[in-house]
Design a protein around this motif. Structure first.
Motif: not given
Ligand code: HEC
Ligand code: HEC
Length: 327
Positions: A207-208, A213, A241-242, A244, A246, A254, A257, A262, A286, A288, A290, A293, A308, A320
């Motif tokens: 899922s990249s 990342h 955007a950079i 994160a 993770i 994270i 979290w 999450f 961003t 990403m 989102w 997903f 993760l 970010l």
């Protein structure tokens, strides 16, 4: 023999060698088998599964579906044009111009299921020409064949979109290097939810998540610490955007979290919410996807979280977002 003559001869020999190597690369590569004989038996269940994979889990649409115009936060899909293709622009620091092709029956109607299958997992078009690996086929080569077939069934069900996308333009020597990337698939079975970490790993790579990342070199090959982030992405308006960190580092990743936090972060970024935000280049934005997903199930997102937690924590602080410079 004078020194000048020796130098000239050596020069000529080097040029001849380079020409030979390039010619050999063009003749021998890409090295992939012919497209498999395959007929995907379409059922409503398979199409529904393919829609989940295309529009949520793999986020194929993040590249192949045009975004709503003007640009919205996190590249929200234009639902009326799913799979119609998108001008993705350039790769930073390279005079590239990348187009994700139209995948609807207008463009791929004559392709066999086997040709489509091979393009997704091996990275060559129906004529065997290599695809630029912005298309994540180096990761799709290990997909479960059932997942690929579901995606094909879904692509076949898309309404035609009468759009002709130009082909990607790449400067030398990228077209030479690119011939070395396509490869035959090495399929694996999608782990079932009983082994959450194994499923999460399958998802994080296909899922990249890993791809975006993990820092990459100019050829797009991952060279950084896995999941520690730091990849820059140019955004409309000139902002950046950079990706994160993770990894489970408590301070910079994270690590702090919970699983619920999450999953909630993904849920808060759904297409409807993001469609209301039109960033100007100065406020947070961003690359990403989102909004794609956000449609993943709790089981799939939870599995990614579980995986993760198992990667080494890396202490690496990432900023970010950098806004467009003031004009
Ligand atoms: C990060 C962006 C990105 C993602 C994600 C992505 N693609 Fe692609 N895809 C591309 C680009 C760019 C090309 C064209 C490469 C080129 O022009 O050499 C491409 C090419 C293709 C092609 C070949 C089409 C043709 O006309 O040659 C197929 C089929 C395809 N993608 C299917 C998929 C599917 C299915 C998924 C999800 C499982 C997917 N792509 C995910 C960017 C992406
Ligand atoms: C196209 C590139 C891209 C892809 C694909 C991608 N990410 Fe990201 N991700 C980013 C960027 C850039 C950021 C930083 C900006 C932001 O928060 O959106 C980010 C931020 C995050 C954050 C927020 C971290 C924080 O500290 O706020 C999480 C969590 C995350 N990504 C997880 C994932 C997971 C899990 C996947 C795979 C399902 C994934 N990402 C896929 C680019 C990507």
């Amino acid at each position: 023999m004078s020194l000048k003559r020796i130098a000239l001869r050596a020069g000529a020999a080097i040029v001849a060698l380079v020409v030979l190597v390039v010619a050999a690369v063009f003749l021998i590569f890409p090295r992939v088998s012919s497209a498999p004989e395959l007929k995907v038996e379409t059922t409503p269940e398979l199409v529904a599964r393919g829609s989940y994979l295309f529009n949520s889990q793999f986020a194929c649409g993040a590249c192949h579906t045009p975004e709503m115009e003007p640009h919205r936060f996190s590249r929200v899909a234009d639902e009326a044009r799913i799979g119609a293709g998108r001008h993705m622009g350039g790769v930073p620091d390279f005079p590239t111009d990348v187009y994700a092709p139209n995948l609807t029956p207008t463009a791929l109607g004559d392709w066999t299921d086997g040709e489509l299958y091979r393009a997704i997992v091996s990275g060559v078009d129906r004529d065997g020409k290599p695809l630029f690996p912005v298309m994540p086929y180096p990761f799709y080569k290990s997909l479960d064949p059932q997942d690929v077939k579901a995606v094909i069934a879904y692509i076949r069900s898309l309404p035609p979109q009468p759009i002709t996308m130009p082909r990607t333009k790449l400067p030398m020597p990228l077209p030479i290097f690119m011939r070395l990337v396509p490869a035959d698939a090495t399929p694996q079975t999608r782990p079932d939810g009983k082994d959450e970490v194994a499923l999460g790993k399958y998802l994080a790579f296909t899922s990249s998540c890993f791809e975006c990342h993990t820092k990459r070199n100019e050829r797009g090959e991952p060279t950084g610490t896995p999941f520690a982030g730091g990849n820059p992405f140019g955004l409309p308006g000139g902002a950046m955007a950079i990706s994160a960190n993770i990894t489970p580092d408590n301070e910079t990743g994270i690590g702090g979290w919970s699983r619920e936090e999450f999953i909630a972060r993904f849920r808060s970024r759904n297409a409807e919410a993001d469609a209301r935000i039109t960033p100007s280049g100065h406020d947070f934005d961003t690359e990403m996807p989102w909004s794609y997903f956000a449609g993943m199930t709790d089981a799939d997102l939870g599995a990614i979280y579980a995986y993760l937690r198992t990667v080494p924590p890396i202490d690496s602080k990432v900023t970010l977002f950098t806004p467009a410079s003031e004009k």
